[in-house]
Design a protein around this motif. Structure first.
Motif: not given
Ligand code: RUQ
Ligand code: CUA
Length: 662
Positions: A109-112, A158-160, A227-229, A331-333, A397-400, A438-441, A460-462, A500-502
């Motif tokens: 589960l990646h995104h909320t 189903n990532h995006s 990837d994302l949307s 691109p990611h975010g 850069p990943l997410h804004t 850091i991944g998401h914020l 954070n990932k680590i 944690p992702h988003y």
């Molecule tokens: S991801 S750390 Cu949303 Cu699966 Cu960017």
């Protein structure tokens, strides 16, 4: 001297770039400044100001924290079984995890995504994506439970997803892995990717009142990795933006082969136009197979239905639905600012942040300012859609997310930091190190029209050295920064569940007062409910035995059961008769290969049990419910197959003290 082939250099450098897990700032321990403790302190008995809903990644769950304290309030099971709550173990909840592949007890589960009305968080539902076996879940924020799960056909990864439009008209699902569509034979060579693999984007409609989801239509797109949307807002309301990588259409060693081109894409989709074509009957019906699972609060049970059709629009046949915007590099975010004018891309391998203008994009489309097409979709000229670039912001850069003052906050995985920059002049204003990678914020409301920008939280990932060591695996870490001033101030670290992702956060006031406290026993429509001890019974039907029992402080009724035989399938339907907040009862029986049950006040929940041997089996309440909780127990006697011990059940009939065992 032998020349090293270029491609191997590329492998090495990309791997090195991504492998850097952030250098440790020298003063890591002293990075917390004075006064931080007070800012995160919530006195005992006091409530937090925000709920923080955090994806669990490979745990398949969502966890709920209070902010600013970082207190863990709850873990909500979504795509994975959870023995703590009996989710996926009770007969009533098993159908929630049904898919076209059968019972799938785990996901990633990646995104909320919180539901919105007029672009503002409305506190009704939160959606989540299952990445591995493509699914979207809807959780009800009055019960903090998973209410619905819909599987996504023609998809793989189903990532995006599950990003939403401003009035929760749709949640979307863009496939991370392009694959041959479900209705064709997928038994093709993998290296026919360019010819046979397609990417789909699903628009799942959400009923305004019930929240019920339905796959409204799917867009068939060229094979790439979505990837994302994020949806447009205000002026860009009718549009949705999807980042995609692997425009190289590689099918092997993606870290090199999907990193060749200088630019990949953001796909801009006019979903209103797609709706028009759908209404005109222009979509093709395609036969597929996917599960749609709904939990009913009246019967306290889920049902799973297999659906068999989707409507598909092939975007190359409808030239005004979709446009590609070039976006550097992998691109990611893909994030849209609160005004809806600016679309921020985040190239994982880029050393700048491109910011696109919705107004310029529209002008470029109107002027047909295209540089060609990709898979039949027009490609808008980069410069024509570009508002500007944030130069040298950091690495990776990943997410804004956004505040309410025209600023953006971008996470940088490689350089391990959050960078605050101004959207208008694209100038960097502040940077804060994160520990580490850091991944998401998340800013409360940070992807909506109305951010409530008191904090930014880094996921954070680590973790490395942030906490006491716990063996080879350390919990991932979230970090809370106060952003009420000009500079970000780190005030708290807290461990998280899974990866944690988003995450999203919302003012507690929007949710806390509508929290369900009990289920009314008179409304319980479970077919096996016992609305009082007088209704309890044990019924044999062939080798099936139904035990309709109740739980109330501090006994189970019945608590002595005889006449069960080897070869029987026993169903314990436990109704919790309490009508008082926070008094669950549990249920477990020795040797059960299931988890316990945890039954909320007024609810009925069922445990299936197949006795594996003759003998005496104690059962008991697993949730410490009263001073006499340890007394809340009973016995089930199991006799050999073919025995003539009659079914009998009782409560309160004590043993005859004069009778001795023969
Ligand atoms: S991801 S750390 Cu949303 Cu699966 Cu960017
Ligand atoms: Cu009921 Cu312990």
């Amino acid at each position: 001297m032998k020349k090293i082939p270029l491609k191997y250099i590329a492998v090495a450098s990309v791997a090195a770039l991504l492998g850097i897990s952030g250098c440790k700032p020298k003063n890591a321990a002293s990075a917390v400044s004075a006064g931080a403790a007070e800012k995160a302190y919530v006195a005992p008995g006091k409530y937090d100001e925000f709920y923080n809903f955090v994806s669990g990644g490979f745990s398949g769950q969502m966890s709920v924290y209070g902010l600013p304290s970082g207190r863990l309030l709850r873990v909500i099971p979504v795509f994975s079984v959870d023995p703590e709550k009996g989710y996926g173990y009770s007969e009533e909840t098993k159908p929630m995890l049904n898919t076209s592949h059968g019972f799938v007890p785990w996901d990633d589960l990646h995104h909320t995504e919180l539901s919105q009305t007029n672009g503002e968080i409305d506190g009704r539902w939160i959606f989540a994506n299952g990445n591995n076996t493509p699914r979207i879940a809807r959780l009800d924020l009055s019960t903090f439970r998973t209410s619905e799960i819909i599987e996504i056909p023609n998809s793989a990864g189903n990532h995006s997803s599950p990003f939403i439009t401003e009035n929760t008209e749709y949640v979307v699902a863009g496939t991370r892995f392009s694959v041959p569509p479900d209705n064709v034979n997928g038994d093709v060579p993998i290296n026919t990717y360019k010819k046979n693999f397609k990417g789909t984007i699903s628009f799942v409609s959400v009923d305004k009142t019930s929240g019920n989801m339905k796959i409204a239509f799917q867009l068939l797109c060229p094979g790439v990795n979505f990837d994302l949307s994020h949806a447009g807002k205000g002026p860009s309301h009718d549009w949705f933006f999807f980042s995609c990588y692997n425009s190289e259409q590689a099918n092997t060693l993606l870290e090199v082969n999907a990193s060749q081109k200088d630019k990949d894409f953001i796909l801009a989709v006019n979903w209103k136009k797609a709706e028009e074509y759908l209404a005109q009957g222009k979509a093709k019906k395609q036969s597929v197979k996917y599960a749609h699972n709904v939990y009913d609060e009246k019967t306290h049970s889920a049902t799973s239905t297999i659906e068999t059709e989707v409507q598909v629009l092939d975007v190359k046949d409808f030239p005004d639905i979709a446009y590609f915007i070039p976006c550097p590099k992998s691109p990611h975010g893909c994030d849209v600012d609160p005004t809806g004018e600016y679309i921020v891309g985040s190239g994982k391998l880029a050393a700048l942040i491109p910011v696109f203008s919705y107004t310029k994009l529209q002008a470029a489309i109107a002027a047909k300012d295209f540089i060609g097409n990709f898979g039949g979709i027009p490609v808008v000229k980069y410069e024509s859609a570009l508002y500007g670039e944030v130069k040298k912001p950091g690495l990776g850069p990943l997410h804004t997310e956004f505040d309410d003052k025209g600023n953006a906050y971008t996470s940088f995985f490689v350089s391990s930091e959050i960078v605050k920059w101004n959207i208008k002049d694209l100038k960097v204003l502040d940077r804060a190190p994160t520990y580490y990678s850091i991944g998401h914020l998340c800013i409360p409301g940070g992807d909506s029209r109305k951010p409530n920008a008191k904090y930014v939280i880094a996921y954070n990932k680590i973790t490395k050295d942030r906490y006491l060591p716990t063996g080879p695996e350390l919990s991932q870490s979230a970090q809370l920064f106060d952003i009420s001033g000009d500079k970000m101030q780190l005030i708290l670290d807290f461990p998280t569940i899974g990866e944690p992702h988003y995450a999203q956060a919302v003012s507690a006031d929007l949710i806390k007062n509508k929290s369900v406290k009990i289920f009314k026993i008179e409304d319980n429509a479970n077919p096996y409910v016992s609305k009082g001890e007088g209704e309890t019974k044990v019924v044999r039907t062939g080798n099936r035995v139904d035990v309709n029992m109740t739980a109330i402080r501090s006994h189970l009724a019945p608590d002595n059961i005889e006449g069960i035989r080897m070869g029987d399938e026993v169903y314990f339907h436990v109704t919790n008769l309490e009508q008082d907040w926070d008094v669950p009862h549990g249920f477990a029986i020795k040797g059960s290969v299931n988890s316990e049950l945890l039954v909320m006040p007024g609810e009925t929940t069922t445990l299936k049990w197949i006795p594996d041997r003759v003998g005496m089996f104690p059962m008991y309440c697993t949730d410490f419910c009263s001073a006499l909780h340890q007394e809340m127990s009973g016995y089930v006697r199991v006799s050999p197959a073919g025995s003539n011990t009659p079914i009998s059940f009782s409560l309160g009939k004590n043993s005859d003290t004069t009778q001795l065992r023969q």
